[in-house]
Enzyme design. Sequence first.
Site, PDB file in Angstrom:
ATOM      1  N   THR A 104       1.043   1.580  -6.991  1.00  0.00           N
ATOM      2  CA  THR A 104      -0.378   2.939  -6.656  1.00  0.00           C
ATOM      3  C   THR A 104      -0.450   3.236  -7.714  1.00  0.00           C
ATOM      4  OG1 THR A 104       1.105   2.652  -4.322  1.00  0.00           O
ATOM      5  CG2 THR A 104      -0.211   4.659  -4.484  1.00  0.00           C
ATOM      6  N   ARG A 115      -3.774  -2.585 -10.876  1.00  0.00           N
ATOM      7  CA  ARG A 115      -4.401  -1.630 -11.519  1.00  0.00           C
ATOM      8  C   ARG A 115      -3.785  -0.816 -12.713  1.00  0.00           C
ATOM      9  NH1 ARG A 115      -1.729  -0.369  -5.542  1.00  0.00           N
ATOM     10  NH2 ARG A 115      -3.746  -0.486  -4.463  1.00  0.00           N
ATOM     11  N   HIS A 132      -7.944  -2.005  -3.344  1.00  0.00           N
ATOM     12  CA  HIS A 132      -6.852  -2.318  -2.236  1.00  0.00           C
ATOM     13  C   HIS A 132      -6.161  -3.224  -1.891  1.00  0.00           C
ATOM     14  CE1 HIS A 132      -4.680  -1.328   2.290  1.00  0.00           C
ATOM     15  NE2 HIS A 132      -5.206  -2.352   2.013  1.00  0.00           N
TER      16      HIS A 132
HETATM   17  P1  IDP Z   1      -1.142   1.562  -1.740  1.00  0.00           P
HETATM   18  O1  IDP Z   1      -3.091   1.717  -2.176  1.00  0.00           O
HETATM   19  O2  IDP Z   1      -0.598   1.095  -2.903  1.00  0.00           O
HETATM   20  O3  IDP Z   1      -0.875   0.789  -0.397  1.00  0.00           O
HETATM   21  P2  IDP Z   1      -1.043   3.800   0.036  1.00  0.00           P
HETATM   22  O4  IDP Z   1       0.289   4.817  -0.291  1.00  0.00           O
HETATM   23  O5  IDP Z   1      -1.511   3.323   0.768  1.00  0.00           O
HETATM   24  O6  IDP Z   1      -0.852   3.122  -2.054  1.00  0.00           O
HETATM   25  O7  IDP Z   1      -2.189   4.700  -0.731  1.00  0.00           O
HETATM   26  C1  IDP Z   1      -4.138   4.818  -0.572  1.00  0.00           C
HETATM   27  C2  IDP Z   1      -4.322   5.147  -1.282  1.00  0.00           C
HETATM   28  O8  IDP Z   1      -4.468   6.572  -2.237  1.00  0.00           O
HETATM   29  C3  IDP Z   1      -3.702   4.512  -3.139  1.00  0.00           C
HETATM   30  O9  IDP Z   1      -4.414   3.242  -3.125  1.00  0.00           O
HETATM   31  C4  IDP Z   1      -4.889   5.444  -4.283  1.00  0.00           C
HETATM   32  O10 IDP Z   1      -5.817   5.291  -4.244  1.00  0.00           O
HETATM   33  C5  IDP Z   1      -4.560   6.645  -3.058  1.00  0.00           C
HETATM   34  N1  IDP Z   1      -3.336   7.759  -3.375  1.00  0.00           N
HETATM   35  C6  IDP Z   1      -2.350   7.374  -2.629  1.00  0.00           C
HETATM   36  N2  IDP Z   1      -1.326   7.891  -3.306  1.00  0.00           N
HETATM   37  C7  IDP Z   1      -1.813   8.321  -4.084  1.00  0.00           C
HETATM   38  C8  IDP Z   1      -1.575  10.221  -4.447  1.00  0.00           C
HETATM   39  O11 IDP Z   1      -0.519  10.694  -4.430  1.00  0.00           O
HETATM   40  N3  IDP Z   1      -2.431  11.050  -5.234  1.00  0.00           N
HETATM   41  C9  IDP Z   1      -3.418  10.204  -4.946  1.00  0.00           C
HETATM   42  N4  IDP Z   1      -4.108   9.005  -5.185  1.00  0.00           N
HETATM   43  C10 IDP Z   1      -3.562   8.835  -4.222  1.00  0.00           C
HETATM   44 MG    MG Z   2      -1.681   1.324   0.839  1.00  0.00          MG
END
Ligand code: IDP
Ligand code: MG
Length: 155
Positions: A104, A115, A132
Amino acid sequence: MSNKKGLSDQQTLVLIKPDGLKKSLTGNILTRLSETKLNIVGTRVVKVSRKLAEEHYKHLKGKPFYPELIKYLQGKIHKKEKILALVYQGKNAIKKVRQIAGATNPEEAGPTTIRGSYGRITTKGVYENVIHASSNEEEAKREIKLWFKPNEIIY
Ligand code: IDP
Ligand code: MG
């Protein structure tokens, strides 16, 4: 080869986020994902409403970066108000796509992942991580229903 969804097949949602489109990365991303040998069974260009962005990221509601994240998915940060949505299908589709997508946080993502190669962290703290990818089967099902009508998935 069957053109139906086999019992052990998974579907997973990929979104090329507005930064990915703005940086002209569509070709690179699709080439990387083609290494999985999965099938594309759906694709759409979508202008993302606030409601859709909030529903997609509802598990993150309340996080400090949430308001900025919603703006990001809507393309309001990059002035590119669309995303490209795709559904990939095949064996272990979710894990295969997540591996190529990378972690992420783009600073923690492997350097050859999508990424890791193209993501960045903005000064406002959002991870601009280009794509995503659904993280598990339950999420994949929920997300595909959110972005696609059943007749837009072609096996
Ligand atoms: P993922 O996209 O790897 O499944 P998720 O936890 O579902 O991760 O988070 C969705 C999106 O939110 C991430 O792809 C990223 O763009 C953003 N994001 C997640 N965690 C953070 C953080 O701690 N700081 C800033 N942006 C975040
Ligand atoms: Mg996610």
